[in-house]
Design a protein around this motif. Sequence first.
Motif, PDB file in Angstrom:
ATOM      1  N   GLY A  12       0.786  -1.237   0.000  1.00  0.00           N
ATOM      2  CA  GLY A  12       0.000   0.000   0.000  1.00  0.00           C
ATOM      3  C   GLY A  12       0.813   1.281   0.000  1.00  0.00           C
ATOM      4  N   GLU A  13       2.114   1.180  -0.175  1.00  0.00           N
ATOM      5  CA  GLU A  13       2.959   2.383  -0.169  1.00  0.00           C
ATOM      6  C   GLU A  13       2.601   3.328  -1.313  1.00  0.00           C
ATOM      7  OE1 GLU A  13       5.003   3.216   2.317  1.00  0.00           O
ATOM      8  OE2 GLU A  13       4.465   1.335   3.299  1.00  0.00           O
ATOM      9  N   CYS A  14       2.292   2.785  -2.477  1.00  0.00           N
ATOM     10  CA  CYS A  14       1.909   3.633  -3.613  1.00  0.00           C
ATOM     11  C   CYS A  14       0.642   4.404  -3.277  1.00  0.00           C
ATOM     12  CB  CYS A  14       1.718   2.802  -4.882  1.00  0.00           C
ATOM     13  SG  CYS A  14       0.449   1.510  -4.750  1.00  0.00           S
ATOM     14  N   HIS A  15      -0.313   3.732  -2.655  1.00  0.00           N
ATOM     15  CA  HIS A  15      -1.580   4.353  -2.265  1.00  0.00           C
ATOM     16  C   HIS A  15      -1.349   5.465  -1.237  1.00  0.00           C
ATOM     17  CE1 HIS A  15      -5.871   4.616  -1.478  1.00  0.00           C
ATOM     18  NE2 HIS A  15      -5.598   4.528  -0.187  1.00  0.00           N
ATOM     19  N   ARG A  16      -0.464   5.230  -0.280  1.00  0.00           N
ATOM     20  CA  ARG A  16      -0.149   6.267   0.712  1.00  0.00           C
ATOM     21  C   ARG A  16       0.508   7.473   0.046  1.00  0.00           C
ATOM     22  NH1 ARG A  16      -0.357   1.988   4.034  1.00  0.00           N
ATOM     23  NH2 ARG A  16       1.651   1.005   3.768  1.00  0.00           N
ATOM     24  N   ALA A  17       1.291   7.222  -0.989  1.00  0.00           N
ATOM     25  CA  ALA A  17       1.954   8.316  -1.706  1.00  0.00           C
ATOM     26  C   ALA A  17       0.947   9.175  -2.468  1.00  0.00           C
ATOM     27  CB  ALA A  17       3.007   7.765  -2.666  1.00  0.00           C
ATOM     28  N   HIS A  18      -0.066   8.530  -3.081  1.00  0.00           N
ATOM     29  CA  HIS A  18      -1.091   9.274  -3.827  1.00  0.00           C
ATOM     30  C   HIS A  18      -2.332   8.389  -4.010  1.00  0.00           C
ATOM     31  CE1 HIS A  18      -3.049  11.940  -6.588  1.00  0.00           C
ATOM     32  NE2 HIS A  18      -2.092  12.820  -6.379  1.00  0.00           N
ATOM     33  N   PRO A  19      -3.290   8.494  -3.078  1.00  0.00           N
ATOM     34  CA  PRO A  19      -4.471   7.634  -3.098  1.00  0.00           C
ATOM     35  C   PRO A  19      -5.296   7.692  -4.390  1.00  0.00           C
ATOM     36  CG  PRO A  19      -4.329   8.790  -1.007  1.00  0.00           C
ATOM     37  CD  PRO A  19      -3.272   9.360  -1.912  1.00  0.00           C
ATOM     38  N   ARG A  20      -5.387   8.857  -5.006  1.00  0.00           N
ATOM     39  CA  ARG A  20      -6.187   8.958  -6.237  1.00  0.00           C
ATOM     40  C   ARG A  20      -5.524   8.265  -7.419  1.00  0.00           C
ATOM     41  NH1 ARG A  20      -7.248  14.819  -6.993  1.00  0.00           N
ATOM     42  NH2 ARG A  20      -6.431  14.393  -9.044  1.00  0.00           N
ATOM     43  N   LEU A  21      -4.218   8.361  -7.505  1.00  0.00           N
ATOM     44  CA  LEU A  21      -3.496   7.718  -8.614  1.00  0.00           C
ATOM     45  C   LEU A  21      -3.350   6.214  -8.409  1.00  0.00           C
ATOM     46  CD1 LEU A  21      -0.465   9.997  -9.573  1.00  0.00           C
ATOM     47  CD2 LEU A  21      -2.371   9.332 -11.015  1.00  0.00           C
ATOM     48  N   PHE A  22      -3.306   5.791  -7.162  1.00  0.00           N
ATOM     49  CA  PHE A  22      -3.052   4.401  -6.844  1.00  0.00           C
ATOM     50  C   PHE A  22      -4.133   3.828  -5.926  1.00  0.00           C
ATOM     51  CE2 PHE A  22       1.085   6.351  -7.713  1.00  0.00           C
ATOM     52  CZ  PHE A  22       1.567   5.519  -8.703  1.00  0.00           C
ATOM     53  N   PRO A  23      -5.340   3.636  -6.442  1.00  0.00           N
ATOM     54  CA  PRO A  23      -6.387   3.025  -5.613  1.00  0.00           C
ATOM     55  C   PRO A  23      -6.042   1.560  -5.334  1.00  0.00           C
ATOM     56  CG  PRO A  23      -7.128   3.183  -7.887  1.00  0.00           C
ATOM     57  CD  PRO A  23      -5.800   3.895  -7.816  1.00  0.00           C
ATOM     58  N   LEU A  24      -6.624   1.042  -4.265  1.00  0.00           N
ATOM     59  CA  LEU A  24      -6.396  -0.349  -3.898  1.00  0.00           C
ATOM     60  C   LEU A  24      -7.687  -1.147  -4.044  1.00  0.00           C
ATOM     61  CD1 LEU A  24      -4.322   0.154  -0.611  1.00  0.00           C
ATOM     62  CD2 LEU A  24      -3.468  -0.172  -2.946  1.00  0.00           C
ATOM     63  N   ASP A  25      -7.536  -2.448  -4.293  1.00  0.00           N
ATOM     64  CA  ASP A  25      -8.711  -3.314  -4.323  1.00  0.00           C
ATOM     65  C   ASP A  25      -9.041  -3.745  -2.892  1.00  0.00           C
ATOM     66  OD1 ASP A  25      -6.974  -5.419  -3.648  1.00  0.00           O
ATOM     67  OD2 ASP A  25      -6.974  -6.283  -5.656  1.00  0.00           O
ATOM     68  N   GLU A  26     -10.072  -4.568  -2.737  1.00  0.00           N
ATOM     69  CA  GLU A  26     -10.511  -4.975  -1.400  1.00  0.00           C
ATOM     70  C   GLU A  26      -9.469  -5.805  -0.648  1.00  0.00           C
ATOM     71  OE1 GLU A  26     -11.718  -7.499  -4.668  1.00  0.00           O
ATOM     72  OE2 GLU A  26     -12.387  -5.481  -4.249  1.00  0.00           O
ATOM     73  N   ALA A  27      -8.521  -6.391  -1.367  1.00  0.00           N
ATOM     74  CA  ALA A  27      -7.455  -7.163  -0.734  1.00  0.00           C
ATOM     75  C   ALA A  27      -6.231  -6.308  -0.397  1.00  0.00           C
ATOM     76  CB  ALA A  27      -7.034  -8.317  -1.638  1.00  0.00           C
ATOM     77  N   GLY A  28      -6.261  -5.022  -0.763  1.00  0.00           N
ATOM     78  CA  GLY A  28      -5.144  -4.135  -0.479  1.00  0.00           C
ATOM     79  C   GLY A  28      -4.076  -4.098  -1.548  1.00  0.00           C
ATOM     80  N   HIS A  29      -4.358  -4.694  -2.702  1.00  0.00           N
ATOM     81  CA  HIS A  29      -3.422  -4.672  -3.830  1.00  0.00           C
ATOM     82  C   HIS A  29      -3.793  -3.532  -4.775  1.00  0.00           C
ATOM     83  CE1 HIS A  29      -2.970  -8.808  -2.368  1.00  0.00           C
ATOM     84  NE2 HIS A  29      -1.708  -8.646  -2.741  1.00  0.00           N
ATOM     85  N   THR A  30      -2.837  -3.103  -5.564  1.00  0.00           N
ATOM     86  CA  THR A  30      -3.102  -2.011  -6.495  1.00  0.00           C
ATOM     87  C   THR A  30      -4.254  -2.361  -7.440  1.00  0.00           C
ATOM     88  OG1 THR A  30      -2.177  -0.496  -8.116  1.00  0.00           O
ATOM     89  CG2 THR A  30      -1.343  -2.735  -8.176  1.00  0.00           C
ATOM     90  N   ALA A  31      -5.120  -1.386  -7.642  1.00  0.00           N
ATOM     91  CA  ALA A  31      -6.256  -1.562  -8.556  1.00  0.00           C
ATOM     92  C   ALA A  31      -6.033  -0.752  -9.829  1.00  0.00           C
ATOM     93  CB  ALA A  31      -7.552  -1.145  -7.865  1.00  0.00           C
ATOM     94  N   VAL A  32      -4.810  -0.317 -10.055  1.00  0.00           N
ATOM     95  CA  VAL A  32      -4.467   0.447 -11.257  1.00  0.00           C
ATOM     96  C   VAL A  32      -4.348  -0.532 -12.423  1.00  0.00           C
ATOM     97  CG1 VAL A  32      -2.760   1.949 -12.346  1.00  0.00           C
ATOM     98  CG2 VAL A  32      -3.212   2.162  -9.903  1.00  0.00           C
TER      99      VAL A  32
END
Length: 67
Positions: A12-32
């Motif tokens: 989830g580090e990418c998501h913490r860096a920019h949540p809008r650019l790097f959304p996560l799926d329900e398992a916490g993996h990148t949804a990009v």
Amino acid sequence: MRVQDAICEGHGECHRAHPRLFPLDEAGHTAVPDGTVVPKGMEEAAQLGIDVCPAQALAVEPMRQGR
């Protein structure tokens, strides 16, 4: 952006860096989706998210002609 789902470990580090650019799926993996085009003006934010990925599951890929 090149996204390698099989390599993503869900830190989830990418998501913490920019949540809008790097959304996560329900398992916490990148949804990009692989092949996502980084919006103009968001290149630095995208690079930060890519750089903080401990699994190195993300990368910037140059745009190809005709895209």
